[in-house]
Design an enzyme around this catalytic site. Structure first.
Site, PDB file in Angstrom:
ATOM      1  N   GLY A  31       0.800  -1.218   0.000  1.00 20.51           N
ATOM      2  CA  GLY A  31       0.000   0.000   0.000  1.00 20.51           C
ATOM      3  C   GLY A  31       0.832   1.266   0.000  1.00 20.51           C
ATOM      4  O   GLY A  31       2.010   1.237  -0.358  1.00 20.51           O
ATOM      5  N   HIS A  34       2.290   4.632  -4.950  1.00 25.97           N
ATOM      6  CA  HIS A  34       2.899   5.740  -5.687  1.00 25.97           C
ATOM      7  C   HIS A  34       3.087   5.284  -7.135  1.00 25.97           C
ATOM      8  O   HIS A  34       2.686   4.159  -7.490  1.00 25.97           O
ATOM      9  CB  HIS A  34       4.212   6.161  -5.025  1.00 25.97           C
ATOM     10  CG  HIS A  34       5.148   5.013  -4.753  1.00 25.97           C
ATOM     11  ND1 HIS A  34       5.729   4.271  -5.759  1.00 25.97           N
ATOM     12  CD2 HIS A  34       5.582   4.458  -3.588  1.00 25.97           C
ATOM     13  CE1 HIS A  34       6.493   3.328  -5.237  1.00 25.97           C
ATOM     14  NE2 HIS A  34       6.413   3.414  -3.914  1.00 25.97           N
ATOM     15  N   GLU A  35       3.710   6.132  -7.929  1.00 26.02           N
ATOM     16  CA  GLU A  35       3.856   5.823  -9.357  1.00 26.02           C
ATOM     17  C   GLU A  35       4.627   4.523  -9.611  1.00 26.02           C
ATOM     18  O   GLU A  35       4.470   3.902 -10.657  1.00 26.02           O
ATOM     19  CB  GLU A  35       4.547   6.980 -10.088  1.00 26.02           C
ATOM     20  CG  GLU A  35       3.731   8.273 -10.158  1.00 26.02           C
ATOM     21  CD  GLU A  35       2.551   8.177 -11.123  1.00 26.02           C
ATOM     22  OE1 GLU A  35       2.584   7.334 -12.029  1.00 26.02           O
ATOM     23  OE2 GLU A  35       1.592   8.957 -10.936  1.00 26.02           O
ATOM     24  N   HIS A  37       4.309   1.702  -7.850  1.00 24.95           N
ATOM     25  CA  HIS A  37       3.281   0.657  -7.823  1.00 24.95           C
ATOM     26  C   HIS A  37       2.417   0.729  -9.087  1.00 24.95           C
ATOM     27  O   HIS A  37       2.049  -0.297  -9.656  1.00 24.95           O
ATOM     28  CB  HIS A  37       2.363   0.835  -6.609  1.00 24.95           C
ATOM     29  CG  HIS A  37       3.050   0.737  -5.284  1.00 24.95           C
ATOM     30  ND1 HIS A  37       3.275   1.834  -4.481  1.00 24.95           N
ATOM     31  CD2 HIS A  37       3.556  -0.321  -4.608  1.00 24.95           C
ATOM     32  CE1 HIS A  37       3.872   1.452  -3.370  1.00 24.95           C
ATOM     33  NE2 HIS A  37       4.072   0.149  -3.415  1.00 24.95           N
ATOM     34  N   GLN A 152      12.120  -3.513  -9.827  1.00 21.21           N
ATOM     35  CA  GLN A 152      13.590  -3.544  -9.817  1.00 21.21           C
ATOM     36  C   GLN A 152      14.140  -2.710  -8.659  1.00 21.21           C
ATOM     37  O   GLN A 152      15.246  -2.920  -8.201  1.00 21.21           O
ATOM     38  CB  GLN A 152      14.110  -3.019 -11.165  1.00 21.21           C
ATOM     39  CG  GLN A 152      15.612  -2.852 -11.269  1.00 21.21           C
ATOM     40  CD  GLN A 152      16.375  -4.168 -11.148  1.00 21.21           C
ATOM     41  OE1 GLN A 152      15.822  -5.237 -11.387  1.00 21.21           O
ATOM     42  NE2 GLN A 152      17.641  -4.083 -10.767  1.00 21.21           N
ATOM     43  N   ASP A 154      13.518  -2.971  -5.675  1.00 19.65           N
ATOM     44  CA  ASP A 154      13.911  -3.943  -4.649  1.00 19.65           C
ATOM     45  C   ASP A 154      14.552  -5.133  -5.366  1.00 19.65           C
ATOM     46  O   ASP A 154      13.990  -6.230  -5.426  1.00 19.65           O
ATOM     47  CB  ASP A 154      12.687  -4.359  -3.836  1.00 19.65           C
ATOM     48  CG  ASP A 154      12.064  -3.162  -3.135  1.00 19.65           C
ATOM     49  OD1 ASP A 154      12.621  -2.704  -2.135  1.00 19.65           O
ATOM     50  OD2 ASP A 154      11.036  -2.646  -3.624  1.00 19.65           O
ATOM     51  N   LEU A 188      11.147   6.238  -6.198  1.00 16.55           N
ATOM     52  CA  LEU A 188       9.919   6.378  -5.415  1.00 16.55           C
ATOM     53  C   LEU A 188       9.823   5.237  -4.416  1.00 16.55           C
ATOM     54  O   LEU A 188      10.183   4.094  -4.718  1.00 16.55           O
ATOM     55  CB  LEU A 188       8.699   6.379  -6.341  1.00 16.55           C
ATOM     56  CG  LEU A 188       8.641   7.523  -7.349  1.00 16.55           C
ATOM     57  CD1 LEU A 188       7.296   7.511  -8.077  1.00 16.55           C
ATOM     58  CD2 LEU A 188       8.850   8.878  -6.682  1.00 16.55           C
ATOM     59  N   SER A 190       7.454   4.190  -0.597  1.00 18.22           N
ATOM     60  CA  SER A 190       6.500   4.608   0.436  1.00 18.22           C
ATOM     61  C   SER A 190       7.246   5.235   1.602  1.00 18.22           C
ATOM     62  O   SER A 190       6.720   6.098   2.303  1.00 18.22           O
ATOM     63  CB  SER A 190       5.687   3.407   0.924  1.00 18.22           C
ATOM     64  OG  SER A 190       5.093   2.761  -0.182  1.00 18.22           O
ATOM     65  N   ARG A 191       8.486   4.800   1.824  1.00 16.62           N
ATOM     66  CA  ARG A 191       9.266   5.322   2.957  1.00 16.62           C
ATOM     67  C   ARG A 191       9.814   6.729   2.706  1.00 16.62           C
ATOM     68  O   ARG A 191      10.314   7.353   3.645  1.00 16.62           O
ATOM     69  CB  ARG A 191      10.399   4.353   3.312  1.00 16.62           C
ATOM     70  CG  ARG A 191       9.896   3.053   3.911  1.00 16.62           C
ATOM     71  CD  ARG A 191      10.999   2.204   4.522  1.00 16.62           C
ATOM     72  NE  ARG A 191      10.466   1.138   5.356  1.00 16.62           N
ATOM     73  CZ  ARG A 191      10.213  -0.107   4.941  1.00 16.62           C
ATOM     74  NH1 ARG A 191      10.463  -0.452   3.694  1.00 16.62           N
ATOM     75  NH2 ARG A 191       9.718  -1.009   5.772  1.00 16.62           N
TER      76      ARG A 191
HETATM   77  P1  AMP Z   1       6.014  -2.205  -1.487  1.00 21.29           P
HETATM   78  O1  AMP Z   1       4.590  -1.738  -1.402  1.00 21.29           O
HETATM   79  O2  AMP Z   1       7.016  -1.170  -1.109  1.00 21.29           O
HETATM   80  O3  AMP Z   1       6.228  -3.550  -0.821  1.00 21.29           O
HETATM   81  O4  AMP Z   1       6.273  -2.462  -3.034  1.00 21.29           O
HETATM   82  C1  AMP Z   1       5.426  -3.285  -3.792  1.00 21.29           C
HETATM   83  C2  AMP Z   1       6.082  -3.554  -5.114  1.00 21.29           C
HETATM   84  O5  AMP Z   1       6.303  -2.309  -5.786  1.00 21.29           O
HETATM   85  C3  AMP Z   1       7.452  -4.236  -4.980  1.00 21.29           C
HETATM   86  O6  AMP Z   1       7.579  -5.220  -6.002  1.00 21.29           O
HETATM   87  C4  AMP Z   1       8.409  -3.092  -5.184  1.00 21.29           C
HETATM   88  O7  AMP Z   1       9.656  -3.505  -5.710  1.00 21.29           O
HETATM   89  C5  AMP Z   1       7.655  -2.250  -6.200  1.00 21.29           C
HETATM   90  N1  AMP Z   1       8.147  -0.870  -6.185  1.00 21.29           N
HETATM   91  C6  AMP Z   1       8.298  -0.066  -5.100  1.00 21.29           C
HETATM   92  N2  AMP Z   1       8.828   1.117  -5.465  1.00 21.29           N
HETATM   93  C7  AMP Z   1       9.031   1.066  -6.799  1.00 21.29           C
HETATM   94  C8  AMP Z   1       9.563   1.973  -7.768  1.00 21.29           C
HETATM   95  N3  AMP Z   1       9.998   3.198  -7.436  1.00 21.29           N
HETATM   96  N4  AMP Z   1       9.607   1.577  -9.050  1.00 21.29           N
HETATM   97  C9  AMP Z   1       9.183   0.339  -9.407  1.00 21.29           C
HETATM   98  N5  AMP Z   1       8.673  -0.558  -8.558  1.00 21.29           N
HETATM   99  C10 AMP Z   1       8.594  -0.208  -7.262  1.00 21.29           C
END
Ligand code: AMP
Length: 293
Positions: A31, A34-35, A37, A152, A154, A188, A190-191
Site C-alpha cells: 500500500g 505511488h507511481e 506501484h 527492480q 527492490d 519512489l 513509500s518510505r
Molecule cells: P512495497 O509496497 O514497497 O512492498 O512495493 C510493492 C512492489 O512495488 C514491490 O515489487 C516493489 O519492488 C515495487 N516498487 C516499489 N517502489 C518502486 C519503484 N519506485 N519503481 C518500481 N517498482 C517499485
C-alpha cells in the site's frame, strides 16, 4: 473493482477466470501507492486479463525495531488509485487472515541471495526475506496467478522471489518492472514519506551516486573507480551509506571488476528516520580485446 478480505472469497472471485483459462496477474504491495506501484499495475493490465493487487503490510518482514506501526496506511486512497489503474480484484486481508492462530511455517530461500546486502545479519537479515517469501508463496497459492509483478527498485527481493518460484516449481512468470523515479532521480518509495523537507533534496544524492558510477563505467573506468565516483556523490551530500556494493546482477556474488556480466550496484543509507535503498544495473560497453585479454 471487487474489494475482498477473505481467502475463500478471493478464490470464489477468481474461479470463473481460472475456469475460462484467462491470464491472471498478481501485484503484491504494502500500500501507500505511488507511481512505482502504478507502473507494476500498468504492466499487469497490459499483459493480463485479470489483475489482482494485494494490499497487506506484512508483519513477518519487519524486524522488531523497524517501522511496522509507523508504516503509512491509507486504504481508501489506495483502493481509489487501484481502481483507476484497472485493478479487478483488490485483496486487502487482515493480519489474522494471513497468519491465523497457530501459523508455524516459513518459506526461506538459502544461499548467497539471502546472506548479503539487505540480508546481512547486521542489516535487515535473512529473516526479512523469509517474511517476504512466506507471504509471497501464500499469495501465489491463494491467487494462482500466471504472472506476478515486482519492482527492480527492490532488486534483491526480485531475485529472491525468482529463486523461490523456480525452486518450488510455481508455474508463474516473474516480471521485473524498471524503477520509477522522481524528477530529481530519487527512487519512489513509500518510505520517502519519512523524509523531512530539509532531507528530501539530499536524498537525491543516492541516485546521483549510482549514475556517477554508471557514467564512470561507460567512460571506461574500472569498478573501483566507478565506486569511488559514487562514494564522492554521497560524501558531497554528507551521506554515509550503510552499504554501497557491486555484485553480480544475477547471483549477487561479490565482484571487483567488470567482466562482461551485468553488475548490480546496490546501496542503502539512512537519511533522518528513513532507511532508503536504491540500485542500478551497469553493463559497461564491450571492451575492445587487447593483447593479454
Ligand atoms: P512495497 O509496497 O514497497 O512492498 O512495493 C510493492 C512492489 O512495488 C514491490 O515489487 C516493489 O519492488 C515495487 N516498487 C516499489 N517502489 C518502486 C519503484 N519506485 N519503481 C518500481 N517498482 C517499485
Amino acid at each position: 473493482m471487487k474489494l475482498v478480505r477473505a481467502k475463500a472469497q478471493l478464490r470464489d472471485e477468481l474461479a470463473g477466470a481460472h475456469g475460462r483459462g484467462e491470464t491472471i496477474g498478481l501485484v503484491p504491495t504494502m500500500g501507500a501507492l505511488h507511481e512505482g506501484h502504478l507502473a507494476l499495475l500498468a504492466a499487469a493490465r497490459e499483459r493480463c486479463d485479470v489483475v489482482v493487487m494485494s494490499l497487506f503490510v506484512n508483519p513477518a518482514q519487519f524486524r522488531p525495531e523497524e517501522d511496522l506501526d509507523a508504516y503509512p496506511r491509507d486504504e481508501e486512497r489506495d483502493a481509489e488509485l487501484a481502481r483507476v489503474a484497472g485493478v479487478d480484484v483488490l485483496f486487502a486481508p487482515a493480519v489474522d487472515e494471513i497468519y491465523p492462530e497457530g501459523f508455524a511455517t516459513a518459506v526461506e530461500v538459502g544461499g548467497p541471495l539471502t546472506s548479503v546486502l539487505d540480508a546481512d545479519p547486521e542489516r535487515r537479515g535473512r529473516g526479512h526475506f523469509s517474511g517476504v517469501t512466506t507471504v509471497v508463496a501464500k499469495l501465489f497459492n491463494m491467487v494462482e496467478p500466471d504472472l506476478a509483478f515486482f519492482g527492480q527498485k527492490d532488486a534483491q527481493q526480485a531475485l529472491v522471489v525468482e529463486r523461490m518460484a523456480r525452486d518450488l516449481d510455481f508455474a508463474i512468470e516473474i516480471v521485473v518492472v524498471p524503477t520509477v523515479r522522481a524528477p530529481d532521480g530519487l527512487a519512489l518509495s513509500s518510505r520517502n514519506a519519512y523524509l523531512s523537507a530539509a532531507d528530501r533534496p539530499r536524498a537525491a544524492a543516492l541516485s546521483r551516486a549510482l549514475v556517477a558510477a554508471e557514467r564512470a563505467a561507460q567512460g571506461g573506468s574500472g569498478l573501483a573507480e566507478a565506486l569511488a565516483a559514487a562514494r564522492g556523490e554521497l560524501e558531497a551530500a554528507a551521506i554515509e551509506p550503510e552499504y554501497l556494493e557491486a555484485r553480480d546482477a544475477e547471483t549477487l556474488a561479490a565482484t571487483d571488476n567488470f567482466n562482461g556480466r551485468p553488475v548490480l550496484l546496490a546501496l542503502a543509507a539512512r537519511i533522518g528516520p528513513a532507511r532508503l535503498i536504491d540500485n542500478l544495473v551497469i553493463t559497461p560497453p564491450d571492451r575492445v580485446a587487447g593483447p593479454g585479454d
